[in-house]
Design an enzyme around this catalytic site. Structure first.
Site, PDB file in Angstrom:
ATOM      1  N   HIS A 100      -8.129  -0.967   5.669  1.00  0.00           N
ATOM      2  CA  HIS A 100      -8.464  -2.268   6.269  1.00  0.00           C
ATOM      3  C   HIS A 100      -9.090  -3.147   5.183  1.00  0.00           C
ATOM      4  O   HIS A 100      -9.935  -2.671   4.416  1.00  0.00           O
ATOM      5  CB  HIS A 100      -9.437  -2.055   7.436  1.00  0.00           C
ATOM      6  N   ASN A 139       0.835  -1.220   0.000  1.00  0.00           N
ATOM      7  CA  ASN A 139       0.000   0.000   0.000  1.00  0.00           C
ATOM      8  C   ASN A 139       0.860   1.256   0.000  1.00  0.00           C
ATOM      9  O   ASN A 139       0.523   2.254  -0.638  1.00  0.00           O
ATOM     10  CB  ASN A 139      -0.961  -0.007   1.188  1.00  0.00           C
TER      11      ASN A 139
HETATM   12  C1  GRF Z   1      -3.209  -4.696   3.887  1.00  0.00           C
HETATM   13  O1  GRF Z   1      -4.071  -5.758   3.566  1.00  0.00           O
HETATM   14  C2  GRF Z   1      -3.934  -3.649   4.668  1.00  0.00           C
HETATM   15  O2  GRF Z   1      -5.277  -3.530   4.322  1.00  0.00           O
HETATM   16  C3  GRF Z   1      -3.828  -4.155   6.084  1.00  0.00           C
HETATM   17  O3  GRF Z   1      -2.538  -4.724   6.159  1.00  0.00           O
HETATM   18  C4  GRF Z   1      -2.116  -5.130   4.862  1.00  0.00           C
HETATM   19  C5  GRF Z   1      -0.823  -4.428   4.605  1.00  0.00           C
HETATM   20  O4  GRF Z   1      -0.244  -4.833   3.384  1.00  0.00           O
HETATM   21  N1  GRF Z   1      -4.051  -3.097   7.026  1.00  0.00           N
HETATM   22  P1  GRF Z   1       0.986  -4.015   2.774  1.00  0.00           P
HETATM   23  O5  GRF Z   1       2.074  -4.024   3.833  1.00  0.00           O
HETATM   24  O6  GRF Z   1       0.507  -2.643   2.471  1.00  0.00           O
HETATM   25  O7  GRF Z   1       1.384  -4.779   1.555  1.00  0.00           O
END
Ligand code: GRF
Length: 234
Positions: free
Chosen positions: A117, A22
């Site tokens: 989330h 993300n």
């Molecule tokens: C994602 O699925 C986010 O929604 C959740 O934790 C995960 C993080 O993934 N809060 P990344 O580290 O961004 O790949």
């Protein structure tokens, strides 16, 4: 409320603990010169978090604040707060940050702290979300960007994306489908905030000049009723 002032870009502080996909979506969005936000700082509480490496090439400032180095949550968060302020951060984006934040920190950054989330909140708060969604037999799952409030995975919802759950899905295939949408909606939510179009009114978020999709989707697609035409998501 966080919004950019006088044409300056909104300064983001992104908090991670792991792979940082993300974070990558925000890095990619901010590579567009027209994007109204920029990443001022990435903080990880895990020294070897994979996401930190993503900051090297675009030359984004990073800091490691390891919670294990602190006696309690309060002093860990003092350091987080100090570091974010020193970098002039306007908006804190939690992106797979695996520490619970105290009420004091959340209140200090009220309406300047958002989270992503992997469920359609308020359904499936907490951990093991994809597994629980498959087990529960829901026909749609998705992801949510929301302002953070003291209760876990709670707070005014800014953007959501929905995906169908297929009969042969397991937690991994569902997670991958949702993750693809996470990477769309996090930059979208941040962009809307940065443009100053987002307002929190009570428990709801109001956004100026946005359309919501007219179309609906049914799962499964059936012959009876009016469900035999399938529309794509907008
Ligand atoms: C994602 O699925 C986010 O929604 C959740 O934790 C995960 C993080 O993934 N809060 P990344 O580290 O961004 O790949």
């Amino acid at each position: 409320m966080a919004e950019r002032k006088g044409g300056a870009k909104l300064k983001l502080g992104v908090l991670i603990s792991g792979r940082g996909s993300n974070l990558q979506s925000l890095i990619d969005a901010s590579a567009n010169p027209d994007y109204p936000a920029e990443i001022a700082l990435v903080i990880s509480n895990v020294p070897d978090a994979k996401g930190l490496a993503r900051c090297r090439q675009p030359n984004i400032a990073t800091a490691v604040i390891d919670h294990k180095d602190f006696d309690d949550r309060g002093s860990f968060e003092e350091e987080l707060d100090k570091t974010l302020r020193a970098q002039g951060v306007d908006l804190v984006c939690l992106a797979g940050f695996m520490r619970l934040l105290t009420d004091a920190f959340v209140k200090r950054w009220r309406d300047r702290l958002i989270n992503i989330h992997p469920s359609l909140l308020p359904a499936f708060k907490g951990l093991n979300v994809h597994e629980r969604a498959v087990e529960a037999g829901v026909r749609f799952a998705g992801c949510t960007v929301h302002y953070v409030r003291p209760a876990m995975d709670d707070g005014p919802i800014i953007v959501q994306a929905a995906v169908p759950v297929h009969p042969d899905d397991d937690a991994d295939t569902l997670a991958a489908r949702i993750l693809g949408q996470e990477h769309r909606i996090y930059p979208l939510a941040v962009g809307l905030i940065a443009e100053g179009r987002v307002r929190v009114v009570g428990k709801r978020v109001l956004i100026n000049n946005v359309r919501s999709p007219e179309r609906t989707l049914t799962n499964p697609i059936g012959r009876w009723g009016k469900t035999n035409r399938q529309f794509p998501f907008d």
